[in-house]
Design an enzyme around this catalytic site. Structure first.
Site, mmCIF file in Angstrom:
data_model
loop_
_atom_site.group_PDB
_atom_site.id
_atom_site.type_symbol
_atom_site.label_atom_id
_atom_site.label_comp_id
_atom_site.label_asym_id
_atom_site.label_seq_id
_atom_site.Cartn_x
_atom_site.Cartn_y
_atom_site.Cartn_z
ATOM 1 N N ASP A 7 -16.405 49.300 27.195
ATOM 2 C CA ASP A 7 -17.649 49.261 27.953
ATOM 3 C C ASP A 7 -17.513 50.029 29.252
ATOM 4 O OD1 ASP A 7 -20.091 48.701 29.028
ATOM 5 O OD2 ASP A 7 -19.856 46.530 29.045
ATOM 6 N N ASP B 92 -24.253 57.320 30.798
ATOM 7 C CA ASP B 92 -23.728 56.188 30.022
ATOM 8 C C ASP B 92 -23.589 56.574 28.560
ATOM 9 O OD1 ASP B 92 -22.936 53.565 29.362
ATOM 10 O OD2 ASP B 92 -24.997 53.031 28.862
#
Length: 446
Positions: free
Chosen positions: A117, A327
């Site tokens: 993540d 991201d």
């Protein structure tokens, strides 16, 4: 104008929509202090992935990927599930499941899988003994069997370096609270992490990495994963703790999903992560409303030659701060609704194909066509860096006869430059120079 998405390209186009979920194959030598290494990234829907579900159709995988993108941006902006500021816990914004990283923990090394993540810092795994753990297929890590496992004492500088810790019987404890009500509670520890390098042809060992050993974990975690691998920008992320070995540099190159079954993506560290040569553009990393995110400043977007200045009354940004997150865990590119509406209108005027109304529950600008669609080049004008997006970065086939614009409006949270827009770019992060670089690259050959 760029033509894409004919009938023969349907599997590729479908796969482009899928969130870039990969396996990083890690497995023991010391990393060269000034050297570098690379690891493979395997798409979550690859046959090699533990997340692969053979019963899902391409359409179902697409739908799941779009839903994950929406979940993730909602989590970036959600505040209704935040714990009290007085609680000794840290809130993590994450839609778990976008990457799976296989690493080896301890001495002797034990291979485990964790969700990677880029929006989280502390790396934690499920550990024995576990008072309450979510179901996982692999055995739980037992620290008693490792020669290099050490509990972090409390108080200590190591304990204080991790947010959301508390002391109990001279032991440093952590709490991680996810906005989907998942959580992990356990002991802050240090351990050796080892991983396999595809470039060196051998394994690399990193000792005394601060991790969380989770003894009470629950929530919407995938049973193929054993925890979370923090790759964010904060001080306790795996990236930051590797800083002295990789000189603050890492990069990735994402292939269009399933474009070639024998082609994998790659993540590189240290000297292997340097992005150089012709056509490289770089933009500064900036601060934002969360220290873990990789913020940059988007100044404008162009559709062909039509330039649209990026501004939003919905999401005003203070001067000198970033206004969009880069991201790799979000498939779609998310933009404030007022700016998105202007962008969509401009894109629609540049495409002459027949509109498909209500073709997707997630995407609003769709076209009905079984053949190739001519789509304009869209340029993202970051500060100092113009990133030209081809149609494969901006349009997605959602069915045999419908393609849609792979951008989505949002009314809260942070704007996101998603993974589909980054496909076939070598994206390099230099945390010393505080820059992100983009280089157009055929990632299947990189």
């Amino acid at each position: 104008m760029v033509a894409i998405l004919n009938n023969h390209s349907l599997p590729i186009a479908m796969a482009l929509a899928l969130s870039v979920t990969y396996l990083l194959h890690f497995s023991l030598v010391q990393a060269d202090r000034n050297g570098g290494f690379s690891v493979k990234l395997i798409h979550r829907n690859s046959l090699l992935s533990p997340f692969y579900n053979p019963s899902e159709t391409p359409s179902q995988r697409l739908t799941n990927a779009l839903q994950r993108s929406i979940n993730r941006v909602n989590l970036f902006g959600s505040t209704n599930l935040l714990p009290s500021l007085n609680d000794p816990e840290s809130t993590i914004v994450s839609d778990k499941g976008e990457y799976l990283m296989q690493i080896s923990i301890g001495t002797p090394p034990v291979e485990i899988s964790g969700v990677a993540d880029t929006a989280s810092d502390l790396t934690w795994i499920q550990c024995m003994p576990c008072s309450s753990c979510y179901k996982q297929k692999a055995p739980l890590f037992d620290p008693k069997n490792s020669n290099t496992y050490k509990v972090v004492s409390c108080p200590s500088s190591q304990c204080q370096s991790v947010s959301g810790t508390s002391c109990s019987e001279d032991t440093c404890h952590y709490k991680r609270f996810y906005r989907d009500r998942s959580y992990s509670n356990g002991i802050v520890s240090t351990e050796t992490i080892t991983f396999n390098s595809t470039s060196l042809g051998q394994t690399v060992s990193l000792p005394q990495i601060i991790i969380g050993c989770g003894h009470n974990n629950s929530g919407l975690f995938n049973e193929d994963g054993s925890g979370v691998i923090g790759l964010g920008r904060g001080s306790m992320s795996l990236i930051s703790q590797m800083d002295s070995s990789i000189d603050g540099k890492f990069s990735y190159c994402l292939v269009p999903a399933f474009s070639q079954l024998n082609s994998s993506s790659k993540m590189s560290f240290g000297n292997n992560a340097v992005v150089s040569g012709a056509m490289v553009v770089s933009t500064p990393l900036l601060s934002g409303d969360h220290k873990s995110f990789y913020f940059v400043k988007l100044e404008a977007m162009s559709v062909g030659r039509k330039r649209l200045q990026y501004n939003s009354t919905l999401m005003p940004i203070a001067p000198g701060r970033g206004n969009i997150i880069v991201d790799s865990g979000t498939t779609l590119t998310m933009l404030p609704k007022d700016f998105y509406n202007r962008l969509e209108l401009t894109v629609s005027k540049a495409i002459r194909s027949k509109r498909a109304r209500h073709a997707s529950r997630y995407l609003s600008l769709c076209y009905k066509t079984k053949s190739a669609i001519k789509a304009p080049i869209i340029t993202a004008h970051f500060t100092g860096a113009d990133v030209k997006l081809k149609a494969s970065n901006t349009f997605i086939r959602v069915s045999m006869d419908v393609v849609c614009f792979a951008f989505r409006p949002i009314t809260q949270g942070n704007a996101i430059f998603g993974s589909m827009a980054q496909t076939n770019f070598l994206v390099g992060y230099d945390l010393k120079k505080e820059t992100i670089s983009f280089k157009p690259t055929d990632c299947s050959k990189n």
